[in-house]
Design a protein around this motif. Structure first.
Motif, PDB file in Angstrom:
ATOM      1  N   MET A 133       3.948  -4.890  -4.510  1.00  0.00           N
ATOM      2  CA  MET A 133       3.102  -3.792  -4.819  1.00  0.00           C
ATOM      3  C   MET A 133       1.877  -3.833  -5.745  1.00  0.00           C
ATOM      4  O   MET A 133       2.016  -4.529  -6.533  1.00  0.00           O
ATOM      5  CB  MET A 133       4.135  -2.737  -5.496  1.00  0.00           C
ATOM      6  N   PRO A 134       0.607  -3.166  -5.356  1.00  0.00           N
ATOM      7  CA  PRO A 134      -0.458  -3.509  -6.142  1.00  0.00           C
ATOM      8  C   PRO A 134      -0.479  -2.978  -7.534  1.00  0.00           C
ATOM      9  O   PRO A 134       0.348  -1.792  -7.480  1.00  0.00           O
ATOM     10  CB  PRO A 134      -1.402  -2.969  -5.510  1.00  0.00           C
ATOM     11  N   PRO A 135      -0.753  -3.686  -8.481  1.00  0.00           N
ATOM     12  CA  PRO A 135      -0.434  -3.032 -10.020  1.00  0.00           C
ATOM     13  C   PRO A 135      -1.249  -1.943 -10.229  1.00  0.00           C
ATOM     14  O   PRO A 135      -0.410  -1.041 -11.180  1.00  0.00           O
ATOM     15  CB  PRO A 135      -0.912  -4.091 -10.881  1.00  0.00           C
ATOM     16  N   GLU A 136      -2.127  -1.535  -9.512  1.00  0.00           N
ATOM     17  CA  GLU A 136      -2.799  -0.199  -9.868  1.00  0.00           C
ATOM     18  C   GLU A 136      -2.057   1.093  -9.328  1.00  0.00           C
ATOM     19  O   GLU A 136      -2.162   2.095 -10.005  1.00  0.00           O
ATOM     20  CB  GLU A 136      -4.241  -0.157  -9.076  1.00  0.00           C
ATOM     21  N   THR A 137      -0.924   1.062  -8.567  1.00  0.00           N
ATOM     22  CA  THR A 137      -0.123   1.968  -8.321  1.00  0.00           C
ATOM     23  C   THR A 137       0.889   2.297  -9.557  1.00  0.00           C
ATOM     24  O   THR A 137       1.424   3.345  -9.341  1.00  0.00           O
ATOM     25  CB  THR A 137       0.826   1.723  -6.902  1.00  0.00           C
ATOM     26  N   ILE A 138       1.248   1.362 -10.310  1.00  0.00           N
ATOM     27  CA  ILE A 138       1.873   1.539 -11.292  1.00  0.00           C
ATOM     28  C   ILE A 138       1.360   1.709 -12.654  1.00  0.00           C
ATOM     29  O   ILE A 138       1.963   1.730 -13.789  1.00  0.00           O
ATOM     30  CB  ILE A 138       3.210   0.498 -11.235  1.00  0.00           C
ATOM     31  N   THR A 139       0.025   1.238 -12.809  1.00  0.00           N
ATOM     32  CA  THR A 139      -0.670   1.194 -14.326  1.00  0.00           C
ATOM     33  C   THR A 139      -1.608   2.531 -14.222  1.00  0.00           C
ATOM     34  O   THR A 139      -2.272   2.730 -13.468  1.00  0.00           O
ATOM     35  CB  THR A 139      -1.158   0.000 -14.297  1.00  0.00           C
ATOM     36  N   GLY A 198       8.702  13.542 -22.481  1.00  0.00           N
ATOM     37  CA  GLY A 198       9.128  12.352 -21.596  1.00  0.00           C
ATOM     38  C   GLY A 198       9.900  12.696 -20.502  1.00  0.00           C
ATOM     39  O   GLY A 198       9.863  11.642 -19.596  1.00  0.00           O
ATOM     40  N   TRP A 199      11.037  13.437 -20.705  1.00  0.00           N
ATOM     41  CA  TRP A 199      12.038  13.767 -19.748  1.00  0.00           C
ATOM     42  C   TRP A 199      11.414  14.062 -18.285  1.00  0.00           C
ATOM     43  O   TRP A 199      12.136  14.172 -17.201  1.00  0.00           O
ATOM     44  CB  TRP A 199      13.147  14.572 -20.182  1.00  0.00           C
ATOM     45  N   GLU A 200      10.121  14.589 -18.293  1.00  0.00           N
ATOM     46  CA  GLU A 200       9.513  15.079 -17.045  1.00  0.00           C
ATOM     47  C   GLU A 200       9.106  13.886 -16.244  1.00  0.00           C
ATOM     48  O   GLU A 200       8.683  14.131 -15.084  1.00  0.00           O
ATOM     49  CB  GLU A 200       8.198  15.929 -17.301  1.00  0.00           C
ATOM     50  N   SER A 201       9.109  12.448 -16.841  1.00  0.00           N
ATOM     51  CA  SER A 201       8.982  11.188 -15.962  1.00  0.00           C
ATOM     52  C   SER A 201       9.989  10.473 -16.056  1.00  0.00           C
ATOM     53  O   SER A 201      10.634  10.072 -17.070  1.00  0.00           O
ATOM     54  CB  SER A 201       7.724  10.555 -16.864  1.00  0.00           C
ATOM     55  N   THR A 202      10.546  10.383 -14.861  1.00  0.00           N
ATOM     56  CA  THR A 202      11.665   9.419 -14.689  1.00  0.00           C
ATOM     57  C   THR A 202      11.586   7.931 -15.203  1.00  0.00           C
ATOM     58  O   THR A 202      12.584   7.593 -15.970  1.00  0.00           O
ATOM     59  CB  THR A 202      12.189   9.186 -13.223  1.00  0.00           C
ATOM     60  N   VAL A 203      10.531   7.600 -15.220  1.00  0.00           N
ATOM     61  CA  VAL A 203      10.356   5.919 -15.654  1.00  0.00           C
ATOM     62  C   VAL A 203      10.242   6.104 -17.329  1.00  0.00           C
ATOM     63  O   VAL A 203      11.342   5.312 -18.102  1.00  0.00           O
ATOM     64  CB  VAL A 203       8.942   5.524 -15.332  1.00  0.00           C
ATOM     65  N   THR A 235       1.692   2.477 -20.125  1.00  0.00           N
ATOM     66  CA  THR A 235       1.069   1.416 -19.350  1.00  0.00           C
ATOM     67  C   THR A 235       1.621   1.775 -17.839  1.00  0.00           C
ATOM     68  O   THR A 235       0.956   1.658 -16.794  1.00  0.00           O
ATOM     69  CB  THR A 235       1.719   0.167 -19.568  1.00  0.00           C
ATOM     70  N   ILE A 236       2.877   2.507 -17.964  1.00  0.00           N
ATOM     71  CA  ILE A 236       3.589   2.671 -16.514  1.00  0.00           C
ATOM     72  C   ILE A 236       4.055   4.024 -16.469  1.00  0.00           C
ATOM     73  O   ILE A 236       4.885   4.565 -17.494  1.00  0.00           O
ATOM     74  CB  ILE A 236       4.573   1.569 -16.286  1.00  0.00           C
ATOM     75  N   ASP A 237       3.896   4.958 -15.481  1.00  0.00           N
ATOM     76  CA  ASP A 237       4.400   6.274 -15.401  1.00  0.00           C
ATOM     77  C   ASP A 237       4.886   6.658 -14.090  1.00  0.00           C
ATOM     78  O   ASP A 237       4.948   7.774 -13.667  1.00  0.00           O
ATOM     79  CB  ASP A 237       3.597   7.286 -16.348  1.00  0.00           C
ATOM     80  N   SER A 238       4.985   5.534 -13.167  1.00  0.00           N
ATOM     81  CA  SER A 238       5.302   6.011 -11.642  1.00  0.00           C
ATOM     82  C   SER A 238       6.858   5.204 -11.325  1.00  0.00           C
ATOM     83  O   SER A 238       6.879   4.317 -11.744  1.00  0.00           O
ATOM     84  CB  SER A 238       4.324   5.332 -10.905  1.00  0.00           C
ATOM     85  N   SER A 239       7.626   5.886 -10.620  1.00  0.00           N
ATOM     86  CA  SER A 239       8.996   5.459 -10.359  1.00  0.00           C
ATOM     87  C   SER A 239       8.677   4.424  -9.298  1.00  0.00           C
ATOM     88  O   SER A 239       9.805   3.659  -9.088  1.00  0.00           O
ATOM     89  CB  SER A 239       9.815   6.469 -10.109  1.00  0.00           C
ATOM     90  N   ALA A 240       7.449   4.036  -8.864  1.00  0.00           N
ATOM     91  CA  ALA A 240       7.349   2.858  -8.100  1.00  0.00           C
ATOM     92  C   ALA A 240       7.703   1.685  -8.917  1.00  0.00           C
ATOM     93  O   ALA A 240       8.068   0.582  -8.304  1.00  0.00           O
ATOM     94  CB  ALA A 240       5.733   2.811  -7.585  1.00  0.00           C
ATOM     95  N   TRP A 241       7.580   1.628 -10.279  1.00  0.00           N
ATOM     96  CA  TRP A 241       7.892   0.624 -10.874  1.00  0.00           C
ATOM     97  C   TRP A 241       9.471   0.205 -10.871  1.00  0.00           C
ATOM     98  O   TRP A 241       9.787  -1.157 -10.999  1.00  0.00           O
ATOM     99  CB  TRP A 241       7.713   0.917 -12.389  1.00  0.00           C
ATOM    100  N   PHE A 267      10.981  -5.078 -13.552  1.00  0.00           N
ATOM    101  CA  PHE A 267      11.738  -4.391 -13.892  1.00  0.00           C
ATOM    102  C   PHE A 267      13.024  -4.687 -13.579  1.00  0.00           C
ATOM    103  O   PHE A 267      13.845  -4.698 -14.485  1.00  0.00           O
ATOM    104  CB  PHE A 267      11.573  -2.756 -13.242  1.00  0.00           C
ATOM    105  N   ALA A 268      13.529  -4.794 -12.365  1.00  0.00           N
ATOM    106  CA  ALA A 268      14.787  -5.231 -11.947  1.00  0.00           C
ATOM    107  C   ALA A 268      15.335  -6.705 -12.952  1.00  0.00           C
ATOM    108  O   ALA A 268      16.334  -6.626 -13.461  1.00  0.00           O
ATOM    109  CB  ALA A 268      14.905  -5.742 -10.484  1.00  0.00           C
TER     110      ALA A 268
END
Ligand SMILES: NC(=O)c1ccc[n+]([C@@H]2O[C@H](COP(=O)([O-])OP(=O)(O)OC[C@H]3O[C@@H](n4cnc5c(N)ncnc54)[C@H](OP(=O)(O)O)[C@@H]3O)[C@@H](O)[C@H]2O)c1
Length: 261
Positions: A1-7, A78-83, A141-147, A153-154
């Motif tokens: 996944m390209p980093p820009e989708t998660i950064t 922060g609870w509004e963002s799953t990450v 740095t990261i606020d998308s659940s694509a992370w 992450f894993a």
């Protein structure tokens, strides 16, 4: 996944500068700790001024690590963002235990610590807690659940979990010792103590390396560096102390890393 989708977002320059400066400070700290043992537990020479019980010392100095990131998390909803929620829960999994449960698992006869050391620990946790809160929640740095689909992450979660399990198992074994032989130190056995003198420190280091990976943040990296700076010299000091105190100490046991150091 390209980093820009998660950064996302830009961090202010001051935060970057502060974080790298904090990280760099870990190196001279490690050098100092190779010559001066942090004066608590068996390495307290008794010359560092007034003492506080281990229980209240740990409670006071570790509490900012729970409270400060919680303030940042609540501040940004922060609870509004799953990450963010997942980062918050992983952090608190460790720190609620360390700050608010671990102190009450210490026996009342645990060695008291110097108030000065408690204040230094408190300052450390204020700074470290603020940096984690800033990087994870305020300027993430990261606020998308694509992370969650990213290998970092894993892998970071697996490493963090492994470190936590090693640390908890070793702490449990250590905390049983003073109950078995009150008022004296003895040789710990079982678990990773078969191979190293300080598996609790090994678990701590592994855990925060996992945290650095799973959050992919400079604050995580800085904390891992500080943990190494604190615990590598201390594991060497513990190991030498065991070898001096116990003539029957297992000769093949290393200080921190099985078979190596
Ligand atoms: N992230 C970091 O930078 C950092 C820094 C420091 C500590 N920590 C973590 O905080 C936790 C506690 O650290 P610590 O330095 O206090 O660990 P420690 O020196 O291994 O001591 C842990 C507890 O076990 C007791 N104990 C240890 N060895 C014993 C023995 N051979 N016989 C009887 N009792 C023994 C100690 O008593 P005494 O206190 O009386 O010696 C203390 O109550 C660990 O999980 C460590 O990983 C993290």
């Amino acid at each position: 996944m390209p980093p820009e989708t998660i950064t996302v977002g830009m961090r202010p320059d001051w935060l970057l500068t502060l974080t790298w400066a904090w990280l760099a400070l870990a190196l001279p700290t490690a050098c100092c700790l190779c010559f001066i043992n942090a004066p608590y537990g068996r390495h307290n020479p008794g010359t560092w001024g007034p003492l506080i019980s281990a229980r209240y010392g740990w409670l006071l100095m570790e509490s900012p690590a729970v409270i400060v990131p919680t303030c940042a998390f609540v501040w940004v909803h922060g609870w509004e963002s799953t990450v963010m929620l997942v980062f918050f829960l992983i952090w608190q999994l460790h720190y609620v235990h360390r700050a608010w449960i671990y102190p009450f698992r210490l026996t009342r006869i645990s060695s008291p610590m110097p108030v000065l050391l408690m204040l230094m620990g408190l300052a450390f946790n204020l700074i470290n807690g603020s940096l984690q809160g800033a990087w994870l929640f305020i300027h993430p740095t990261i606020d998308s659940s694509a992370w969650f689909g990213d290998w970092r992450f894993a892998t970071g979660c697996v490493v963090f979990g492994l470190g936590l399990a090693i640390n908890m198992d070793s702490c449990n074994r250590l905390l049983r010792l003073p109950r078995e032989k009150p008022g004296e130190y003895s040789i710990p056995h079982g678990g990773l103590f078969r191979w190293v003198s300080c598996p609790n420190y090994l678990g701590e280091i592994v855990g925060w390396l996992g945290w650095a990976l799973l959050t992919w943040s400079p604050a995580g990296l800085a904390f891992a560096a500080w943990t190494i700076a604190n615990l590598v010299p201390r594991s060497r000091a513990h190991h030498s102390w065991y070898c001096e105190q116990f003539p029957d100490y297992p000769a093949k046991r290393k200080a921190l890393v099985p078979g190596i150091f």
